[in-house]
Design an enzyme around this catalytic site. Structure first.
Site, PDB file in Angstrom:
ATOM      1  N   SER A 108       0.831  -1.199   0.000  1.00 22.05           N
ATOM      2  CA  SER A 108       0.000   0.000   0.000  1.00 22.05           C
ATOM      3  C   SER A 108       0.869   1.254   0.000  1.00 22.05           C
ATOM      4  CB  SER A 108      -0.961  -0.052   1.193  1.00 22.05           C
ATOM      5  OG  SER A 108      -2.017   0.832   1.006  1.00 22.05           O
ATOM      6  N   ASP A 157      -0.009  -4.066  -4.155  1.00 17.91           N
ATOM      7  CA  ASP A 157      -1.140  -3.164  -4.351  1.00 17.91           C
ATOM      8  C   ASP A 157      -0.796  -1.742  -3.907  1.00 17.91           C
ATOM      9  OD1 ASP A 157      -3.636  -3.117  -5.597  1.00 17.91           O
ATOM     10  OD2 ASP A 157      -4.697  -3.008  -3.686  1.00 17.91           O
ATOM     11  N   ARG A 171       5.793   8.361  -6.609  1.00 18.36           N
ATOM     12  CA  ARG A 171       5.240   7.019  -6.511  1.00 18.36           C
ATOM     13  C   ARG A 171       6.272   5.976  -6.967  1.00 18.36           C
ATOM     14  NH1 ARG A 171       0.932   6.688 -11.601  1.00 18.36           N
ATOM     15  NH2 ARG A 171       2.475   6.230 -13.222  1.00 18.36           N
ATOM     16  N   ASP A 215      13.310   2.245  -9.869  1.00 24.97           N
ATOM     17  CA  ASP A 215      13.673   2.214  -8.451  1.00 24.97           C
ATOM     18  C   ASP A 215      14.525   1.005  -8.063  1.00 24.97           C
ATOM     19  OD1 ASP A 215      12.311   4.571  -8.045  1.00 24.97           O
ATOM     20  OD2 ASP A 215      10.450   3.591  -7.454  1.00 24.97           O
ATOM     21  N   HIS A 240       4.133 -20.728  -7.610  1.00 24.55           N
ATOM     22  CA  HIS A 240       3.182 -21.494  -8.417  1.00 24.55           C
ATOM     23  C   HIS A 240       2.242 -20.652  -9.273  1.00 24.55           C
ATOM     24  CE1 HIS A 240       1.155 -20.027  -4.929  1.00 24.55           C
ATOM     25  NE2 HIS A 240       0.014 -20.595  -5.215  1.00 24.55           N
TER      26      HIS A 240
END
Length: 331
Positions: free
Chosen positions: A183, A207, A219, A224, A284
């Site tokens: 987040s 997310d 952001r 990065d 997986h």
């Protein structure tokens, strides 16, 4: 308890597009948002609250406001505290520069004790011999959302400074580091990687927070780290996460809007770290490359495959990927 945390950073916004990839613009949002946490309590937050600039300025001046807790296979339950500019705290710990270092960063209204820290930490330590460093930035994260969001770059720079210090004390190479953030924490690890010139092996955004971040140059972004990945699980209408592709490789499980077995945005949002932890254990989940956002929406992606998440420090990949998962662990 899955944290109220990261909670309603995104009820913050009334998104104008329900497709999994939003346009790179900041949508209108209501000023006052009411939300109900997992314990049934209703809260009201002011998304236009004036940021606490005194706190922001203090965080910018004093990177040591962040706290760092080390877990290894020798101390899987009780952490050891590592301190910026205190070499003895590192030299007297169980830190091993010869093995990979995983850094985990929580989101809004959270601390080192809340998810995804325990689950991701356990997945790594049960799988292999690594250093797991849990970052606690709760002093700022527990403030109102506008203050916390504004302070994210300073928190990230502080994490980067700590890792540079860790490298100078132990020789632990940046190419053996993986930064994982959930987040708002996803943008924190982006800024940490940026502080280090994009030299860390991997940066993973679980997310990444959406409200106030679509136009935000601070952001998470592809430069990065050597390889940057984002997992989008709640990027749809009213979602908590950013719905646009921001990394080298962006995964959109089940389309990126809603997740099987979830009835709330918080459940969708949390699914990102749940999926990631499961892939550290099982490796997986496999996505297929998509060439358009419509392919993600209609589940018609037929391109090359790339595994979501996992612990591979040398992982590479680029593009947008769709995959479908189950309702329950390991998904």
């Amino acid at each position: 308890m899955k944290v109220v945390a990261f909670l309603f950073l995104a009820s913050a916004t009334l998104l104008v597009n329900s497709s999994p990839i939003k346009e790179d613009v900041e949508a209108p949002y209501q000023r006052f948002i009411e939300f109900t946490d997992e314990e049934g309590q209703t809260h009201t937050i002011d998304l236009e609250a004036k940021p606490n600039m005194e706190l922001i300025e203090e965080i910018e001046r004093i990177p040591a406001n962040n706290a760092y807790y080390l877990f290894t296979r020798r101390n899987q339950i009780l952490s050891q505290t590592l301190t910026l500019n205190n070499a003895n705290s590192i030299n007297n710990s169980n830190f091993n520069a010869a093995v990979p270092t995983i850094v985990i960063v929580h989101g809004w209204l959270s601390s080192r004790l809340t998810e995804p820290n325990p689950t991701v930490r356990s997945a790594y330590l049960n799988k292999s011999d690594v250093n797991v460093i849990v970052v606690d930035w709760s002093r700022l994260a527990m403030s109102d959302y506008t203050t916390a969001a504004l302070g994210v770059p300073a928190i990230g720079r502080g994490v980067g400074e700590f890792l540079r210090f860790l490298n100078s004390v132990t020789g632990a190479p940046f190419e053996n580091m993986h930064l994982v953030g959930f987040s708002l924490g996803a943008h924190v690890v982006g800024n940490a990687g940026r502080e280090l010139g994009g030299r860390v092996a991997r940066v993973t955004g679980l997310d990444p927070a959406g409200p106030l971040w679509n136009y935000n140059t601070n952001r998470l972004r592809a430069s990065d780290g050597v390889y940057v990945e984002a997992i989008h699980t709640d990027g749809g209408l009213g979602g908590l996460g950013i719905g646009s592709a921001v990394a080298d490789a962006d995964f959109f499980p089940n389309g990126g809007n809603s997740q099987p077995g979830c009835l709330t945005s918080l459940c969708n949002h949390n699914r990102a770290w749940e999926l990631f932890a499961a892939t550290v254990t099982y490796n997986h989940l496999v996505g297929q490359l998509c060439t358009t956002t419509l392919q993600i929406t209609w589940n018609t992606c037929r391109g090359q495959q790339l595994r979501l998440g996992n612990e591979d420090l040398r992982k590479t990949g680029r593009g947008m990927y769709r995959l479908d998962t189950g309702r329950r662990y390991p998904y």
